[in-house]
Enzyme design. Structure first.
Site, PDB file in Angstrom:
ATOM      1  N   ARG A  21     -24.381 -15.162  43.854  1.00 18.47           N
ATOM      2  CA  ARG A  21     -23.776 -15.677  42.627  1.00 18.47           C
ATOM      3  C   ARG A  21     -24.426 -15.056  41.397  1.00 18.47           C
ATOM      4  O   ARG A  21     -25.648 -14.990  41.288  1.00 18.47           O
ATOM      5  CB  ARG A  21     -23.887 -17.204  42.579  1.00 18.47           C
ATOM      6  N   SER A 136     -18.152 -41.830  54.948  1.00 22.89           N
ATOM      7  CA  SER A 136     -18.014 -40.804  53.916  1.00 22.89           C
ATOM      8  C   SER A 136     -16.830 -39.888  54.205  1.00 22.89           C
ATOM      9  O   SER A 136     -16.680 -39.374  55.324  1.00 22.89           O
ATOM     10  CB  SER A 136     -19.302 -39.968  53.862  1.00 22.89           C
ATOM     11  N   SER A 188     -12.608 -31.780  43.586  1.00 15.96           N
ATOM     12  CA  SER A 188     -12.694 -30.759  42.546  1.00 15.96           C
ATOM     13  C   SER A 188     -12.297 -29.359  42.992  1.00 15.96           C
ATOM     14  O   SER A 188     -11.945 -28.530  42.151  1.00 15.96           O
ATOM     15  CB  SER A 188     -14.113 -30.713  41.982  1.00 15.96           C
ATOM     16  N   HIS A 216     -14.249 -36.177  38.233  1.00 15.49           N
ATOM     17  CA  HIS A 216     -13.231 -35.231  37.781  1.00 15.49           C
ATOM     18  C   HIS A 216     -11.981 -35.928  37.261  1.00 15.49           C
ATOM     19  O   HIS A 216     -10.967 -35.270  37.002  1.00 15.49           O
ATOM     20  CB  HIS A 216     -12.869 -34.254  38.899  1.00 15.49           C
ATOM     21  N   THR A 244     -19.128 -39.252  35.338  1.00 15.99           N
ATOM     22  CA  THR A 244     -19.976 -38.318  34.613  1.00 15.99           C
ATOM     23  C   THR A 244     -19.587 -38.289  33.146  1.00 15.99           C
ATOM     24  O   THR A 244     -18.441 -38.593  32.790  1.00 15.99           O
ATOM     25  CB  THR A 244     -19.868 -36.900  35.199  1.00 15.99           C
ATOM     26  N   LYS A 247     -18.077 -33.804  31.940  1.00 10.77           N
ATOM     27  CA  LYS A 247     -16.833 -33.073  32.136  1.00 10.77           C
ATOM     28  C   LYS A 247     -15.863 -33.433  31.004  1.00 10.77           C
ATOM     29  O   LYS A 247     -15.994 -32.914  29.910  1.00 10.77           O
ATOM     30  CB  LYS A 247     -16.297 -33.326  33.538  1.00 10.77           C
ATOM     31  N   THR A 276     -37.089 -41.093  36.273  1.00  8.85           N
ATOM     32  CA  THR A 276     -36.460 -39.988  35.555  1.00  8.85           C
ATOM     33  C   THR A 276     -36.407 -40.289  34.063  1.00  8.85           C
ATOM     34  O   THR A 276     -36.015 -41.376  33.655  1.00  8.85           O
ATOM     35  CB  THR A 276     -35.023 -39.744  36.066  1.00  8.85           C
ATOM     36  N   THR A 362     -19.851 -23.721  48.395  1.00 12.29           N
ATOM     37  CA  THR A 362     -19.018 -24.666  47.643  1.00 12.29           C
ATOM     38  C   THR A 362     -17.713 -24.941  48.381  1.00 12.29           C
ATOM     39  O   THR A 362     -17.220 -26.071  48.396  1.00 12.29           O
ATOM     40  CB  THR A 362     -18.734 -24.122  46.236  1.00 12.29           C
TER      41      THR A 362
END
Length: 404
Positions: A21, A136, A188, A216, A244, A247, A276, A362
């Protein structure tokens, strides 16, 4: 062999198979998105970005920018550490209240990214609920997979969007075990959409929680941008909605929404939250402004849908194969990693079109693609320029066309 030689041997293998990449050096132009400047080999060139996840251009919206500037002047740059140590900035609370309202939930909890919110929430639910089983979807995002793996609980993988397979696996579970059905709304890479209502029906039947990743879809669907669950009128039936801010809302960060008890449970036990550093107040303020705008405005969503339909129609007219789906994501299938990268490079070098090749891991090998995300700020001329460029390259690269 030295360590660097070992590293390079793996990198060389990636290059040989066409999956190495390269990330373009881009500078977005404020107020001119999707225009950007590309720095390459000491030169600068103007390009049009066609694969951004800033789906509605909200990263450039004046309301968002002004909110961030004001928050910097008021609060400074950083949050000062974790919320566990430095406390909760007021901007975080305002944003969490906005998110809870967006999804019709009692509470929300912020994270530094959508990846972290998935990883932290799923690992905590699966790891802390005794005897938990996570079911899942086979095409769930890497962040969900990592969270489930870290939970170290029993997991079952059900065939993508296959309700019969999901029910078969629910039937095989201990009726008394906590069960979590984890899935996405908009996937996505292929752009297909989950049957949320039918999944909720199964969850009710087998006393399972539903964990829905809307990353998304938030900002994009529903009358206020609450996602596919809002569009379909089933937000109240989903136990946990994850999303999120990076996006359609145009900034960064991740979140979960649900009951007060659920969000407090994650807050109290998730290492990905406790340890965090919190989002900078300016980022939270920008996200709040973006959400408020998109709750009230349908202009951006309507314009985006129009440009998606226009690009699909033009690709059909010239016979460029793309996956048929009901979402805003247009995957143009190349099915060869070398050709995929070559076409992307030529589009950038000769046409000023930036689209990142999507390859393994991906997507599975043999399904390499260019993933286009038309937005409300792409002009009709931008679309025509893109289609003409792809049409020319399709012939040069001897790729099969779809039936027009």
């Amino acid at each position: 062999m030295t360590y660097d030689e070992l590293f390079n041997s793996h990198l060389d293998a990636l290059r040989d198979e066409g999956n190495y990449r390269v990330f373009a050096d881009l500078e977005r132009k404020r107020g001119a998105f999707p225009a950007a400047k590309n720095y390459h080999e000491g030169a600068e060139r103007d390009v049009t970005v066609w694969c951004s996840n800033d789906y509605l251009g909200m990263g450039q919206h004046p309301d968002v920018l002004e909110a961030m500037k004001t928050a910097i002047d008021t609060n400074g740059a950083g949050a000062g550490g974790t919320r566990n140590i430095s406390g909760t900035n007021h901007q975080h609370l305002l944003l969490e209240a906005e998110l809870a309202d967006l999804h019709g939930k009692e509470a929300a909890l912020l994270f530094t990214s959508g990846y972290v919110s998935n990883w932290a929430a799923l690992s905590t639910l699966g790891g802390k609920l005794p005897g938990a089983v996570i079911l899942s979807d086979a095409l769930n995002h890497a962040s969900m997979i990592e969270g489930i793996r870290h939970a170290r609980c029993e997991k079952k993988i059900w065939a993508h969007n296959d309700l019969a397979d999901l029910e078969r696996q629910l039937q095989a579970c201990d009726p008394d075990a906590p069960k979590i059905i984890a899935f996405e709304s908009v996937y996505s890479m292929d752009g297909d959409i989950a049957p949320i209502e039918a999944i909720c029906d199964l969850a009710d039947k087998y006393n399972a929680m539903t964990y829905l990743d809307e990353v998304h879809a938030v900002g994009m669907y529903g009358p206020r941008g609450g996602g596919i669950a809002e569009r379909d009128g089933v937000m109240d039936r989903v136990t946990l909605i994850e999303g999120t801010l990076a996006k359609a809302f145009g900034v960064m960060g991740g979140y979960i929404t649900g009951s007060e008890a659920l969000c407090d449970f994650i807050r109290s036990f998730a290492s990905g939250f406790i340890f965090t550093t919190a989002l900078p107040p300016a980022v939270a303020a920008g996200a709040t402004a973006s959400i408020r705008h998109l709750k009230a405005s349908r202009i951006e969503r309507a314009a985006q849908k129009r440009q998606v339909a226009r690009l699909r129609a033009r690709l059909d007219q010239v016979g460029i194969p793309h996956l048929d789906n009901p979402s805003h994501i247009i995957p143009v299938m190349i099915k060869d990693p070398v050709k995929c990268k070559m076409i992307a490079d030529i589009l950038m070098d000769e046409y000023g079109i930036y689209v990142q090749p999507i390859n393994y891991p991906t997507v599975p090998k043999g399904t390499e693609r260019l993933r286009f995300t038309p937005g409300p700020l792409h002009s009709d001329a931008d679309i025509e320029h893109l289609v003409q460029a792809i049409n020319s390259l399709w012939q040069q690269c001897a790729l099969a066309r779809a039936v027009a």
